[in-house]
Design an enzyme around this catalytic site. Structure first.
Site, mmCIF file in Angstrom:
data_model
loop_
_atom_site.group_PDB
_atom_site.id
_atom_site.type_symbol
_atom_site.label_atom_id
_atom_site.label_comp_id
_atom_site.label_asym_id
_atom_site.label_seq_id
_atom_site.Cartn_x
_atom_site.Cartn_y
_atom_site.Cartn_z
ATOM 1 N N GLY A 152 0.835 -1.193 0.000
ATOM 2 C CA GLY A 152 0.000 0.000 0.000
ATOM 3 C C GLY A 152 0.869 1.242 0.000
ATOM 4 O O GLY A 152 2.051 1.175 0.340
ATOM 5 N N GLN A 168 2.483 9.940 2.321
ATOM 6 C CA GLN A 168 3.863 9.428 2.357
ATOM 7 C C GLN A 168 4.741 10.011 1.259
ATOM 8 O O GLN A 168 5.962 9.956 1.349
ATOM 9 C CB GLN A 168 3.858 7.890 2.224
ATOM 10 C CG GLN A 168 3.275 7.187 3.431
ATOM 11 C CD GLN A 168 3.247 5.691 3.224
ATOM 12 O OE1 GLN A 168 2.343 5.161 2.581
ATOM 13 N NE2 GLN A 168 4.235 4.995 3.757
ATOM 14 N N CYS A 205 6.082 -0.362 7.457
ATOM 15 C CA CYS A 205 5.676 0.841 6.732
ATOM 16 C C CYS A 205 6.850 1.331 5.893
ATOM 17 O O CYS A 205 7.982 1.355 6.371
ATOM 18 C CB CYS A 205 5.257 1.919 7.735
ATOM 19 S SG CYS A 205 4.687 3.441 6.956
ATOM 20 N N LEU A 206 6.559 1.722 4.655
ATOM 21 C CA LEU A 206 7.614 2.227 3.763
ATOM 22 C C LEU A 206 8.244 3.500 4.325
ATOM 23 O O LEU A 206 9.365 3.833 3.969
ATOM 24 C CB LEU A 206 7.043 2.495 2.369
ATOM 25 C CG LEU A 206 6.563 1.242 1.615
ATOM 26 C CD1 LEU A 206 5.857 1.647 0.327
ATOM 27 C CD2 LEU A 206 7.718 0.302 1.333
ATOM 28 N N HIS A 245 -4.297 0.953 8.085
ATOM 29 C CA HIS A 245 -2.948 1.524 8.122
ATOM 30 C C HIS A 245 -2.854 2.718 7.146
ATOM 31 O O HIS A 245 -2.335 3.779 7.505
ATOM 32 C CB HIS A 245 -1.943 0.421 7.752
ATOM 33 C CG HIS A 245 -0.527 0.850 7.608
ATOM 34 N ND1 HIS A 245 0.482 0.415 8.446
ATOM 35 C CD2 HIS A 245 0.083 1.663 6.699
ATOM 36 C CE1 HIS A 245 1.629 0.954 8.062
ATOM 37 N NE2 HIS A 245 1.433 1.708 7.006
ATOM 38 N N GLU A 246 -3.380 2.543 5.935
ATOM 39 C CA GLU A 246 -3.328 3.613 4.921
ATOM 40 C C GLU A 246 -4.233 4.778 5.310
ATOM 41 O O GLU A 246 -3.860 5.946 5.161
ATOM 42 C CB GLU A 246 -3.745 3.081 3.539
ATOM 43 C CG GLU A 246 -2.935 1.923 2.996
ATOM 44 C CD GLU A 246 -1.440 2.146 3.022
ATOM 45 O OE1 GLU A 246 -0.989 3.314 3.047
ATOM 46 O OE2 GLU A 246 -0.710 1.142 3.048
ATOM 47 N N HIS A 293 -2.618 7.042 7.691
ATOM 48 C CA HIS A 293 -1.671 7.982 7.073
ATOM 49 C C HIS A 293 -2.387 9.274 6.665
ATOM 50 O O HIS A 293 -1.863 10.375 6.844
ATOM 51 C CB HIS A 293 -1.022 7.369 5.830
ATOM 52 C CG HIS A 293 0.163 6.493 6.105
ATOM 53 N ND1 HIS A 293 1.275 6.921 6.797
ATOM 54 C CD2 HIS A 293 0.435 5.210 5.745
ATOM 55 C CE1 HIS A 293 2.173 5.936 6.852
ATOM 56 N NE2 HIS A 293 1.678 4.871 6.229
#
Ligand code: GNR
Ligand code: NI
Length: 167
Positions: free
Chosen positions: A46, A51, A93-94, A135-136, A139
């Site tokens: 994702g 981000q 997480c990226l 999670h997304e 963000h």
């Protein structure tokens, strides 16, 4: 097509609240293409616009397993309207590379969202898909999974990131 730069925790821009998308135009669709390319290049399941330093309520996911057909999905102006149960899962997480910690989420969610053409969808999901969407969606509200951990762990992760991105 272009790769976008991913912000890293504890960058304060990860803690801003994204604004709703109002125009479903070619500029939006071009940006989504760039998000898609960036997510695949980073091997993420994702990616949220926050981000890549764009404060708009957009995220993309692809939860297909290796050797499976793509399941690329775009979520615009998502709203989680129902949450049922609790599930613990290991998250990464990226924006926090190399850190994996257990987070408690709702087990099953109902979500309304628009696609890139502006069409409205309503879905109910569970498992990894539900975890990933929460999670997304976090963000977009300026929240990173690290924010759910103890202060001690947060400080440790901040130090780790400082070391990792030291110039
Ligand atoms: O690639 C990712 N994997 C992942 C694993 C468990 C729970 C959530 C995620 S999302 C993450 C990509 C990312 O940082 N999205 O914001
Ligand atoms: Ni993330």
């Amino acid at each position: 097509m272009a790769l976008l730069e991913i912000l890293h925790y504890p960058d304060e821009r990860l803690h801003q609240r994204a604004k709703p998308v109002t125009e479903f135009n070619d500029e939006l669709r071009q940006f989504i293409e760039n998000m898609k390319e960036t997510m695949y290049e980073s091997n993420g399941i994702g990616l949220a616009a926050t981000q890549v330093n764009v404060q708009k309520r957009i995220f993309v996911t692809d939860l297909a397993k290796e050797n499976e057909a793509s399941m690329f999905t775009v979520y615009i102006n998502p709203i989680i309207s129902d949450k049922i149960g609790e599930i613990k899962g290991e998250e990464g997480c990226l924006s926090v590379p190399g850190v994996f910690e257990t987070v408690t989420r709702a087990e099953k969610i109902t979500l309304q969202y628009h696609d890139e053409k502006g069409n409205l969808h309503t879905i109910t999901c569970d498992g990894l898909k539900a975890i990933c969407i929460q999670h997304e969606n976090d963000h977009l509200d300026g929240k990173v999974f690290v924010d759910y951990l103890s202060g001690l762990k947060q400080n440790f992760i901040k130090k780790k990131m400082k070391k990792l991105f030291k110039k």
